[in-house]
Write a protein that holds these residues in place. Structure first.
Motif, PDB file in Angstrom:
ATOM      1  N   ASP A 167      -2.635   0.049   6.007  1.00  0.00           N
ATOM      2  CA  ASP A 167      -1.479  -0.560   5.360  1.00  0.00           C
ATOM      3  C   ASP A 167      -1.646  -2.075   5.242  1.00  0.00           C
ATOM      4  O   ASP A 167      -0.797  -2.852   5.684  1.00  0.00           O
ATOM      5  CB  ASP A 167      -0.207  -0.203   6.143  1.00  0.00           C
ATOM      6  CG  ASP A 167       1.060  -0.552   5.386  1.00  0.00           C
ATOM      7  OD1 ASP A 167       0.973  -0.648   4.157  1.00  0.00           O
ATOM      8  OD2 ASP A 167       2.105  -0.730   6.029  1.00  0.00           O
ATOM      9  N   VAL A 225      -9.663   3.150   0.885  1.00  0.00           N
ATOM     10  CA  VAL A 225      -9.236   4.164   1.863  1.00  0.00           C
ATOM     11  C   VAL A 225      -8.758   3.478   3.137  1.00  0.00           C
ATOM     12  O   VAL A 225      -7.684   3.806   3.673  1.00  0.00           O
ATOM     13  CB  VAL A 225     -10.419   5.110   2.191  1.00  0.00           C
ATOM     14  CG1 VAL A 225      -9.968   6.184   3.181  1.00  0.00           C
ATOM     15  CG2 VAL A 225     -10.957   5.744   0.944  1.00  0.00           C
ATOM     16  N   GLN A 237       0.844  -1.189   0.000  1.00  0.00           N
ATOM     17  CA  GLN A 237       0.000   0.000   0.000  1.00  0.00           C
ATOM     18  C   GLN A 237       0.882   1.242   0.000  1.00  0.00           C
ATOM     19  O   GLN A 237       1.721   1.416   0.867  1.00  0.00           O
ATOM     20  CB  GLN A 237      -0.900  -0.004   1.247  1.00  0.00           C
ATOM     21  CG  GLN A 237      -1.797  -1.210   1.343  1.00  0.00           C
ATOM     22  CD  GLN A 237      -2.708  -1.387   0.154  1.00  0.00           C
ATOM     23  OE1 GLN A 237      -3.181  -0.410  -0.424  1.00  0.00           O
ATOM     24  NE2 GLN A 237      -2.930  -2.619  -0.252  1.00  0.00           N
ATOM     25  N   GLU A 238       0.665   2.053  -1.017  1.00  0.00           N
ATOM     26  CA  GLU A 238       1.378   3.330  -1.070  1.00  0.00           C
ATOM     27  C   GLU A 238       0.861   4.206   0.060  1.00  0.00           C
ATOM     28  O   GLU A 238      -0.357   4.309   0.254  1.00  0.00           O
ATOM     29  CB  GLU A 238       1.122   4.018  -2.416  1.00  0.00           C
ATOM     30  CG  GLU A 238       1.816   3.358  -3.579  1.00  0.00           C
ATOM     31  CD  GLU A 238       3.323   3.462  -3.485  1.00  0.00           C
ATOM     32  OE1 GLU A 238       3.812   4.523  -3.081  1.00  0.00           O
ATOM     33  OE2 GLU A 238       4.005   2.451  -3.767  1.00  0.00           O
ATOM     34  N   MET A 239       1.796   4.792   0.765  1.00  0.00           N
ATOM     35  CA  MET A 239       1.347   5.622   1.878  1.00  0.00           C
ATOM     36  C   MET A 239       0.638   6.867   1.346  1.00  0.00           C
ATOM     37  O   MET A 239       1.183   7.565   0.492  1.00  0.00           O
ATOM     38  CB  MET A 239       2.525   6.023   2.762  1.00  0.00           C
ATOM     39  CG  MET A 239       1.992   6.427   4.095  1.00  0.00           C
ATOM     40  SD  MET A 239       3.082   7.041   5.343  1.00  0.00           S
ATOM     41  CE  MET A 239       4.665   7.120   4.779  1.00  0.00           C
ATOM     42  N   PRO A 240      -0.591   7.125   1.823  1.00  0.00           N
ATOM     43  CA  PRO A 240      -1.284   8.332   1.371  1.00  0.00           C
ATOM     44  C   PRO A 240      -0.529   9.582   1.797  1.00  0.00           C
ATOM     45  O   PRO A 240       0.327   9.524   2.679  1.00  0.00           O
ATOM     46  CB  PRO A 240      -2.636   8.250   2.089  1.00  0.00           C
ATOM     47  CG  PRO A 240      -2.747   6.878   2.614  1.00  0.00           C
ATOM     48  CD  PRO A 240      -1.366   6.364   2.788  1.00  0.00           C
ATOM     49  N   THR A 262      -7.904   0.299   3.378  1.00  0.00           N
ATOM     50  CA  THR A 262      -6.769  -0.577   3.053  1.00  0.00           C
ATOM     51  C   THR A 262      -5.466   0.198   3.108  1.00  0.00           C
ATOM     52  O   THR A 262      -4.469  -0.267   3.644  1.00  0.00           O
ATOM     53  CB  THR A 262      -6.952  -1.178   1.639  1.00  0.00           C
ATOM     54  OG1 THR A 262      -8.269  -1.666   1.524  1.00  0.00           O
ATOM     55  CG2 THR A 262      -5.974  -2.291   1.379  1.00  0.00           C
ATOM     56  N   ARG A 263      -5.509   1.413   2.563  1.00  0.00           N
ATOM     57  CA  ARG A 263      -4.300   2.243   2.565  1.00  0.00           C
ATOM     58  C   ARG A 263      -3.984   2.735   3.968  1.00  0.00           C
ATOM     59  O   ARG A 263      -2.841   2.727   4.407  1.00  0.00           O
ATOM     60  CB  ARG A 263      -4.474   3.427   1.612  1.00  0.00           C
ATOM     61  CG  ARG A 263      -4.199   3.081   0.156  1.00  0.00           C
ATOM     62  CD  ARG A 263      -3.892   4.335  -0.640  1.00  0.00           C
ATOM     63  NE  ARG A 263      -5.017   5.272  -0.617  1.00  0.00           N
ATOM     64  CZ  ARG A 263      -6.048   5.226  -1.457  1.00  0.00           C
ATOM     65  NH1 ARG A 263      -6.092   4.308  -2.397  1.00  0.00           N
ATOM     66  NH2 ARG A 263      -7.038   6.100  -1.377  1.00  0.00           N
ATOM     67  N   TYR A 264      -5.037   3.143   4.664  1.00  0.00           N
ATOM     68  CA  TYR A 264      -4.821   3.710   6.005  1.00  0.00           C
ATOM     69  C   TYR A 264      -4.214   2.662   6.953  1.00  0.00           C
ATOM     70  O   TYR A 264      -3.258   2.949   7.674  1.00  0.00           O
ATOM     71  CB  TYR A 264      -6.134   4.238   6.573  1.00  0.00           C
ATOM     72  CG  TYR A 264      -5.982   4.758   7.994  1.00  0.00           C
ATOM     73  CD1 TYR A 264      -5.318   5.953   8.247  1.00  0.00           C
ATOM     74  CD2 TYR A 264      -6.470   4.040   9.082  1.00  0.00           C
ATOM     75  CE1 TYR A 264      -5.140   6.424   9.533  1.00  0.00           C
ATOM     76  CE2 TYR A 264      -6.302   4.496  10.378  1.00  0.00           C
ATOM     77  CZ  TYR A 264      -5.635   5.700  10.596  1.00  0.00           C
ATOM     78  OH  TYR A 264      -5.458   6.152  11.878  1.00  0.00           O
ATOM     79  N   PRO A 266      -9.896   7.280   8.479  1.00  0.00           N
ATOM     80  CA  PRO A 266     -10.892   7.477   7.418  1.00  0.00           C
ATOM     81  C   PRO A 266     -12.302   7.697   7.954  1.00  0.00           C
ATOM     82  O   PRO A 266     -13.094   8.387   7.331  1.00  0.00           O
ATOM     83  CB  PRO A 266     -10.815   6.188   6.603  1.00  0.00           C
ATOM     84  CG  PRO A 266      -9.568   5.533   6.996  1.00  0.00           C
ATOM     85  CD  PRO A 266      -9.217   6.004   8.354  1.00  0.00           C
ATOM     86  N   GLY A 289      -0.688  10.335   5.315  1.00  0.00           N
ATOM     87  CA  GLY A 289      -0.091   9.334   6.204  1.00  0.00           C
ATOM     88  C   GLY A 289      -1.045   8.178   6.448  1.00  0.00           C
ATOM     89  O   GLY A 289      -2.139   8.116   5.868  1.00  0.00           O
ATOM     90  N   ASN A 290      -0.618   7.256   7.285  1.00  0.00           N
ATOM     91  CA  ASN A 290      -1.452   6.103   7.607  1.00  0.00           C
ATOM     92  C   ASN A 290      -1.466   5.876   9.117  1.00  0.00           C
ATOM     93  O   ASN A 290      -1.054   6.748   9.882  1.00  0.00           O
ATOM     94  CB  ASN A 290      -0.989   4.865   6.827  1.00  0.00           C
ATOM     95  CG  ASN A 290       0.440   4.489   7.123  1.00  0.00           C
ATOM     96  OD1 ASN A 290       1.004   4.928   8.124  1.00  0.00           O
ATOM     97  ND2 ASN A 290       1.045   3.694   6.263  1.00  0.00           N
ATOM     98  N   VAL A 291      -1.936   4.699   9.496  1.00  0.00           N
ATOM     99  CA  VAL A 291      -2.105   4.410  10.921  1.00  0.00           C
ATOM    100  C   VAL A 291      -0.776   4.491  11.669  1.00  0.00           C
ATOM    101  O   VAL A 291      -0.738   4.848  12.847  1.00  0.00           O
ATOM    102  CB  VAL A 291      -2.792   3.035  11.102  1.00  0.00           C
ATOM    103  CG1 VAL A 291      -1.884   1.905  10.686  1.00  0.00           C
ATOM    104  CG2 VAL A 291      -3.271   2.832  12.528  1.00  0.00           C
ATOM    105  N   HIS A 292       0.305   4.177  10.973  1.00  0.00           N
ATOM    106  CA  HIS A 292       1.614   4.193  11.635  1.00  0.00           C
ATOM    107  C   HIS A 292       2.111   5.615  11.885  1.00  0.00           C
ATOM    108  O   HIS A 292       2.909   5.844  12.771  1.00  0.00           O
ATOM    109  CB  HIS A 292       2.644   3.440  10.786  1.00  0.00           C
ATOM    110  CG  HIS A 292       2.224   2.042  10.460  1.00  0.00           C
ATOM    111  ND1 HIS A 292       2.014   1.095  11.429  1.00  0.00           N
ATOM    112  CD2 HIS A 292       1.940   1.443   9.282  1.00  0.00           C
ATOM    113  CE1 HIS A 292       1.632  -0.041  10.859  1.00  0.00           C
ATOM    114  NE2 HIS A 292       1.583   0.156   9.563  1.00  0.00           N
TER     115      HIS A 292
END
Lengths: 363, 149
Positions: free
Chosen positions: B74, B68, A253-256, B70-72, A268, A259-262
């Motif tokens: 990871d 959304v 998964q490309e990091m948005p 899935t990306r969030y 979302p 950012g992401n959860v990490h």
């Protein structure tokens, strides 16, 4: 009178050897013969300074030469089946006492020029020189062979990776085709192992098998499998694992941008649905404002935590803390302070600080 | 397994489930219905859903329908299971580098039940991260690829 048979002229002489060797025709033939022989010997003599080691070639390196003095065939090169020392056999023969004897005899019989005799003989010094240069040549050869092997290995790896990439792209195409028919088909299979105590290794073959059909078919292979295809768990530092079901890989998964959860990005479910256009009513859970507040609070708490007594500190932080403490302790209460410091005397660094502070107070 | 467990197939559904599930652990299984490991996990989830009905609500989510999320989260491997409590993402220390999700299937039903109970009790005490009660031998190991994290 015994008829003399000249080896150089290849004929019988009735006049006797002593008269024949001074004949013009014999001298000419002998000079030609020695000229030809000396050209061969010169080639060999070049190798004394710079010995040459090459890969063995059965056609090339099994050649022999005719020694006119010994009247026999001698191997020109020396080889052990894999390597060949060029002119090794010739030089060895030239050094041998039999050859020396034969040369002396030949020169006596045919009355050849004395100056030429030296070049057909090899002294022990020259032979030692040849041996030392040969050792160097062998080392050089091994180095070049190593480099060559590495180059070939790199080439093989490159070819293998390109083949693997091609195979992967083919599988992708197959998948896309099948996905059109069966939209929820598997995409990729990546080996994910479950620890069972046995040590096993996933090879690329197993990997591919898993991709193509089902991952349970992944076959564990031998740990000592050579080549880049083998993935050794030991080398990767993965704990001992056993075969288990491998999971479907849905792509990295490309990091948005946000950012992401990490990275602690906004989740979302707090982002309003784009299709709706209206912000959903918050029933439960933290709102966006609360989320931001929580983040700020966490940072503030972390900053506060650093100043707290009893919190785990690194060595230098601990010393810094003690220095800060010292500034607040009055001079009259030095006995209590000393006791405190005595308790805190853990390191030499603290001791130094303590001595410095004492000096400061005395002054 | 969508006939045994409720399925969420859009971001709005997932949002709604997260925001409306109160006082219960929300279990979201990200995966695909046809995937055989997902089927194994779904079997465990469906068989335990009744017993855990007072403690947890379980949904299955199609990983392709909610990019959304899935990306969030990871999500690179499926199935990946994520837990929430009162609209708050619950993290679990499985002994693996990733605390945000459980990747793979649970080995036994009891493992899952234990985990839900621990999350529930931890969440009721206001914790955001809990220690996994599952035997590390039963947790599948995998290589994570944190991209610049």
């Amino acid at each position: 009178m015994v008829v003399y048979e000249c080896n150089v002229c290849k004929r019988s002489v009735f006049t006797g050897r002593r008269k024949h060797v001074y004949e013009r025709s014999h001298r000419e033939r002998l000079a030609g013969l020695l000229k030809g022989f000396s050209s061969k010997v010169a080639g060999a003599r070049k190798m004394i300074k710079v010995a040459s080691v090459v890969k063995y070639d059965s056609l090339e390196h099994e050649q022999r030469f005719w020694c006119y003095c010994c009247e026999e065939e001698v191997k020109r090169h020396t080889s052990d089946g894999t390597l060949t020392v060029l002119y090794g056999g010739m030089l060895e023969h030239m050094k041998s006492p039999q050859h020396k004897k034969a040369v002396n005899k030949f020169w006596w019989i045919h009355q050849a020029e004395r100056n030429l005799k030296e070049q057909f003989l090899l002294t022990s010094e020259e032979y030692e020189r040849f041996k030392s240069s040969l050792i160097k040549a062998l080392e050089n050869y091994e180095e070049t062979e190593d480099v060559l092997i590495k180059e070939v290995a790199a080439q093989i790896r490159e070819v293998e990776s390109s083949r693997f990439a091609m195979l992967q792209s083919l599988l992708e195409v197959c998948f896309l085709r099948s996905n059109e028919q069966y939209p929820n088909q598997l995409v990729h299979k990546m080996p994910v192992t479950q620890p069972t105590g046995e040590e096993e290794v996933w090879s690329n073959d197993a990997h591919l098998t898993g991709r193509a059909t089902t991952c349970i078919e992944a076959v564990p292979t031998d740990c000592d499998e050579a080549g880049p295809s083998g993935i050794n768990n030991k080398a990767l530092g993965i704990p001992p694992t056993g075969s288990g079901p491998c999971l479907t890989f849905v792509g990295h998964q490309e990091m948005p941008v946000k950012g992401n959860v990490h990275t602690g990005a906004l989740p979302p479910w707090m982002i309003p649905d784009e299709e709706d256009g209206t912000e959903a009513v918050q029933e439960i859970g933290p709102s966006f404002e609360e989320f931001l507040k929580q983040n700020i609070n966490t940072e503030v708490r972390k900053a506060k935590l650093q100043k707290r007594r009893g919190v785990m500190r690194t060595n230098w932080q601990n010393n810094l803390f003690q220095i800060n403490c010292l500034q607040h302790i009055p001079f009259c209460n030095i006995s209590v302070w000393l006791q405190t410091m005595k308790y805190n005397l853990h390191t030499n660094w603290t001791l130094c600080m303590y001595v410095c502070m004492c000096m400061y107070f005395v002054c | 397994m969508s006939f045994l467990l409720p399925k969420l197939s859009s971001k709005r559904d997932v949002d709604h489930a997260i925001k409306t599930t109160s006082e219960k652990v929300l279990v979201l299984r990200f995966g695909r219905d046809e995937d055989h490991v997902c089927l194994q996990l779904d079997d465990i989830l469906s068989k335990t859903s009744h017993d855990l009905s007072k403690m947890a609500t379980i949904y299955i989510v199609d990983v392709d329908k909610v990019p959304v999320y899935t990306r969030y989260f990871d999500i690179s491997y499926i199935p990946s299971t994520i837990f929430f409590f009162n609209g708050q993402h619950m993290k679990v220390d499985y002994g693996s580098p990733d605390h945000t999700k459980f990747v793979g299937s649970f080995k036994t039903k009891q493992d899952f039940i234990d985990l839900i109970e621990v999350i529930y009790r931890g969440a009721m005490r206001g914790k955001l991260i809990v220690q996994s009660p599952i035997d590390p031998q039963n947790i599948p190991r995998y290589d994570l690829l944190y991209q610049g994290v």
